[in-house]
Design a protein around this motif. Structure first.
Motif, short mmCIF file in Angstrom:
data_model
loop_
_atom_site.label_atom_id
_atom_site.label_comp_id
_atom_site.label_asym_id
_atom_site.label_seq_id
_atom_site.Cartn_x
_atom_site.Cartn_y
_atom_site.Cartn_z
N TYR A 1 0.84 -1.20 0.00
CA TYR A 1 0.00 0.00 0.00
C TYR A 1 0.87 1.25 0.00
N ASN B 1 -3.69 -1.03 -3.74
CA ASN B 1 -4.81 -1.59 -2.98
C ASN B 1 -4.96 -3.09 -3.17
N ASP C 1 -6.84 -5.15 -0.70
CA ASP C 1 -8.30 -5.15 -0.60
C ASP C 1 -8.91 -6.51 -0.89
#
Ligand SMILES: [Fe+2]
Length: 121
Positions: free
Chosen positions: A47, A58, A61
């Motif tokens: 990140y 990301n 995620d």
């Protein structure tokens, strides 16, 4: 604390999967949650720099379906991994950490051989 100290211990053996190597080495001595955190920290740490390499910062995620592990690992990276790159960060001497490292590694808690260890005391 031990995970923060040793999460990159796999760097020299696993240039492309250092987090996997570290997770295997720590598995007998840390909780399942902390092992997951060490195993996945490289993606979460991304990140802070993946976007500078043309990658998706990301990528972490994808682990949104395990919110507690996601939160733990994101916090770990923010507080300990990313913060360690600050050359002006305050640090303690290694001697400060030694007793804790010795205590954690004194006995494996999760191992295939646990029953055998218990028989010999
Ligand atoms: Fe790492």
């Amino acid at each position: 604390m031990v995970c923060a100290l040793l999460h990159d211990i796999g760097d020299t053996l696993g240039s492309y999967n250092h987090a996997d190597v570290a997770a295997v080495l720590l598995e007998p001595f840390v909780s399942a949650e902390n092992q997951w955190m060490v195993k996945h920290h490289a993606i979460f740490q991304g990140y802070y720099f993946f976007h500078h390499m043309g990658m998706d910062r990301n990528l972490r995620d994808q682990y949104g379906d395990v919110p507690e592990l996601f939160k733990r690992t994101a916090h770990f990276c923010e507080k300990y991994d990313a913060a360690a790159f600050d050359p002006d960060a305050e640090t303690l001497p290694l001697e400060f950490f030694e007793p804790t490292v010795r205590r954690v590694f004194a006995e494996p808690k999760r191992t295939l051989y646990k029953a055998a260890f218990e028989k010999i005391g």
